[in-house]
Design an enzyme around this catalytic site. Structure first.
Site, mmCIF file in Angstrom:
data_model
loop_
_atom_site.group_PDB
_atom_site.id
_atom_site.type_symbol
_atom_site.label_atom_id
_atom_site.label_comp_id
_atom_site.label_asym_id
_atom_site.label_seq_id
_atom_site.Cartn_x
_atom_site.Cartn_y
_atom_site.Cartn_z
ATOM 1 N N ARG A 222 0.847 -1.182 0.000
ATOM 2 C CA ARG A 222 0.000 0.000 0.000
ATOM 3 C C ARG A 222 0.886 1.237 0.000
ATOM 4 O O ARG A 222 1.917 1.275 0.647
ATOM 5 C CB ARG A 222 -0.910 0.017 1.234
ATOM 6 C CG ARG A 222 -1.932 -1.098 1.264
ATOM 7 C CD ARG A 222 -2.789 -1.027 2.524
ATOM 8 N NE ARG A 222 -3.639 0.167 2.536
ATOM 9 C CZ ARG A 222 -3.556 1.123 3.451
ATOM 10 N NH1 ARG A 222 -2.645 1.057 4.397
ATOM 11 N NH2 ARG A 222 -4.357 2.172 3.403
ATOM 12 N N GLU B 63 22.090 10.745 7.426
ATOM 13 C CA GLU B 63 21.767 9.367 7.796
ATOM 14 C C GLU B 63 22.093 8.424 6.647
ATOM 15 O O GLU B 63 21.654 8.643 5.519
ATOM 16 C CB GLU B 63 20.294 9.267 8.172
ATOM 17 C CG GLU B 63 19.858 7.891 8.649
ATOM 18 C CD GLU B 63 18.423 7.886 9.145
ATOM 19 O OE1 GLU B 63 17.716 6.905 8.836
ATOM 20 O OE2 GLU B 63 18.009 8.846 9.821
ATOM 21 N N ARG C 139 18.929 -4.392 9.155
ATOM 22 C CA ARG C 139 19.516 -3.217 8.526
ATOM 23 C C ARG C 139 19.848 -2.241 9.643
ATOM 24 O O ARG C 139 19.177 -2.220 10.687
ATOM 25 C CB ARG C 139 18.538 -2.553 7.545
ATOM 26 C CG ARG C 139 18.281 -3.355 6.307
ATOM 27 C CD ARG C 139 19.488 -3.407 5.381
ATOM 28 N NE ARG C 139 19.764 -2.104 4.767
ATOM 29 C CZ ARG C 139 20.830 -1.865 4.022
ATOM 30 N NH1 ARG C 139 21.740 -2.801 3.837
ATOM 31 N NH2 ARG C 139 21.005 -0.672 3.469
ATOM 32 N N ARG D 259 18.841 10.744 4.174
ATOM 33 C CA ARG D 259 18.182 11.976 4.586
ATOM 34 C C ARG D 259 19.108 12.809 5.462
ATOM 35 O O ARG D 259 20.112 12.307 5.974
ATOM 36 C CB ARG D 259 16.874 11.697 5.317
ATOM 37 C CG ARG D 259 16.987 10.822 6.564
ATOM 38 C CD ARG D 259 15.617 10.521 7.127
ATOM 39 N NE ARG D 259 15.667 9.659 8.297
ATOM 40 C CZ ARG D 259 14.612 9.363 9.049
ATOM 41 N NH1 ARG D 259 13.427 9.836 8.737
ATOM 42 N NH2 ARG D 259 14.719 8.574 10.093
ATOM 43 N N ASP E 242 7.007 1.235 16.358
ATOM 44 C CA ASP E 242 7.018 2.644 16.687
ATOM 45 C C ASP E 242 6.960 2.773 18.210
ATOM 46 O O ASP E 242 6.698 1.794 18.921
ATOM 47 C CB ASP E 242 5.826 3.360 16.047
ATOM 48 C CG ASP E 242 6.044 3.637 14.568
ATOM 49 O OD1 ASP E 242 7.203 3.848 14.167
ATOM 50 O OD2 ASP E 242 5.054 3.628 13.806
ATOM 51 N N TYR F 275 9.783 -4.588 14.145
ATOM 52 C CA TYR F 275 9.920 -3.138 14.191
ATOM 53 C C TYR F 275 8.708 -2.531 14.877
ATOM 54 O O TYR F 275 7.568 -2.813 14.511
ATOM 55 C CB TYR F 275 10.083 -2.538 12.790
ATOM 56 C CG TYR F 275 10.203 -1.038 12.862
ATOM 57 C CD1 TYR F 275 11.385 -0.462 13.311
ATOM 58 C CD2 TYR F 275 9.131 -0.218 12.571
ATOM 59 C CE1 TYR F 275 11.498 0.915 13.436
ATOM 60 C CE2 TYR F 275 9.223 1.161 12.690
ATOM 61 C CZ TYR F 275 10.421 1.721 13.121
ATOM 62 O OH TYR F 275 10.517 3.076 13.267
ATOM 63 N N ARG G 125 -3.002 10.950 -0.873
ATOM 64 C CA ARG G 125 -4.028 11.875 -0.402
ATOM 65 C C ARG G 125 -4.358 12.889 -1.482
ATOM 66 O O ARG G 125 -3.456 13.501 -2.031
ATOM 67 C CB ARG G 125 -3.534 12.638 0.831
ATOM 68 C CG ARG G 125 -3.302 11.790 2.051
ATOM 69 C CD ARG G 125 -2.915 12.692 3.212
ATOM 70 N NE ARG G 125 -2.467 11.894 4.356
ATOM 71 C CZ ARG G 125 -1.598 12.314 5.252
ATOM 72 N NH1 ARG G 125 -1.075 13.529 5.132
ATOM 73 N NH2 ARG G 125 -1.252 11.552 6.256
#
Length: 385
Positions: free
Chosen positions: A181, A315, A258, A289, A372, A370, A185
């Protein structure tokens, strides 16, 4: 040796600190240890030139769970920082993320949702027809999946180079399910997250961790595996947040990750890039970034911008090697199978005589998943209910 503590908590990151805080509130005796010289795990902030630097990369707290939001704000108030990253593309232009009407205007000059939808449909149709002409009916890799979802222009400018740097592999060699996905928007909204709440602790994440660990015994520079024989007997239950393969002495081999590294620099300017996070999507730029840390906190603290200096971190995404900090689990079939073997060992650990768990495994390393930040807090809150 008599048990001195109810919980030995291995790791002073967000999981360990939240667990210790909630246990301490219930009168439990806790000892928190960490092999690093600081608490906070990967959300630790280091003050450089008067600026709170996210030492292990950008961390933005976001959630739609009001209980979680109220809990962390009860420890330290959060600001209303909104994550709105910008991308520097191979064509040299700046694009807003996530993909929204600003992005589509910057990419194609379209000004209405109908125009943007028509352009997206055209791009997708072209990609699908091209694949069908080559006998491809289902996407076999990330590249084909992305082309079907978003078309050539956005894929080439904003996805391909960034993803290949991030994973260290060609998009044609990455599985399609990584990108099943893509958020699109048809509004002029640059807020990266859909959550009801987001922000940064005012004064930095160290204030959150320090608040969670207030009045709790903490030992830093203490590697659990160097002192395991003396530490295990002093607590009824061990809360382990380190790598699960290390706990079982790599019996089935190492799990793979990673990792990221950072090149941090103090610059003699009050404002370098005008945004906290700017992605570089070209494969020709070695870093993924640049983070300019003062933007995380300047919204409610104008004195931060008065600082004539700024701190940036470039990074870099690299393949993990032993001795490096593991960040992102590589959840391919080989590693998933290997983790399942370790999980079976975990579940076979005998309980305490009273039926309580002898060892609790929690967090991204112990669960090889992973997370958040908000789901970590939610998970621990749920345990204590």
């Amino acid at each position: 040796m008599a048990e001195k503590y109810d919980y030995l908590i291995v790791g002073a990151g967000l999981y360990g600190a939240t667990f210790a805080h909630l246990a301490h509130r219930r009168g439990k005796r806790c000892l928190v240890i960490d092999k690093r010289p600081h608490t906070g795990g990967n959300i630790y902030c280091e003050e450089i030139a008067g600026i709170n630097v996210h030492k292990y990369g950008a961390h933005i707290f976001h959630t739609s769970d009001k209980e979680v939001w109220d809990f962390v704000n009860s420890i330290v108030p959060f600001n209303r920082y909104t994550n709105s990253p910008v991308a520097v593309a191979p064509d040299g232009k700046l694009y807003n993320l996530p993909f929204n009407m600003n992005t589509f205007y910057q990419m194609w000059g379209v000004k209405t949702p109908a125009e943007a939808q028509a352009k997206l449909d055209e791009q997708r149709r072209e990609a699908v027809e091209k694949m069908k002409s080559e006998g491809i009916t289902e996407p076999r890799n990330l590249e084909e999946q992305a082309l079907m979802l978003i078309g050539t222009d956005i894929y080439e400018q904003l996805i391909k180079g960034y993803t290949e740097k991030q994973w260290g592999r060609k998009c044609t060699d990455l599985p399609a399910d990584i990108i099943r996905r893509l958020p699109v928007r048809l509004t002029f909204d640059n807020n990266y997250f859909n959550d009801a709440y987001q922000g940064i602790p005012i004064g930095g994440y160290n204030r959150l961790i320090d608040g969670l660990l207030e009045d709790i015994e903490v030992r830093l520079n203490c590697d659990y595996f160097d002192h395991r024989a003396e530490l295990d007997p002093i607590a009824r239950t061990i809360v382990y947040t380190g790598p699960i393969d290390r706990y079982f002495d790599y019996k089935f081999g190492s799990l793979e990750y990673r990792t990221v590294s950072f090149e941090t620099e103090i610059l003699p300017t009050p404002n370098y890039q005008g945004n906290a996070v700017v992605n570089y999507t070209s494969a020709d730029v070695p870093y993924t970034r640049i983070i300019e840390h003062k933007h995380f906190e300047a919204l409610l603290q104008p004195e931060v911008y008065a600082n004539p200096q700024t701190v940036i971190s470039r990074e870099y995404s690299t393949e993990w090697r032993p001795g490096m900090e593991p960040f992102y689990p590589v959840t391919d079939s080989k590693n998933t199978t290997r983790y399942t073997q370790y999980r079976d060992l975990r579940e076979a650990i005998p309980a305490n005589p009273d039926g309580s768990p002898r060892v609790i495994f929690g967090g991204r390393l112990a669960e090889y998943k992973y997370y958040d930040m908000a789901p970590i807090v939610a998970q621990v809150l749920k345990m204590f209910k």
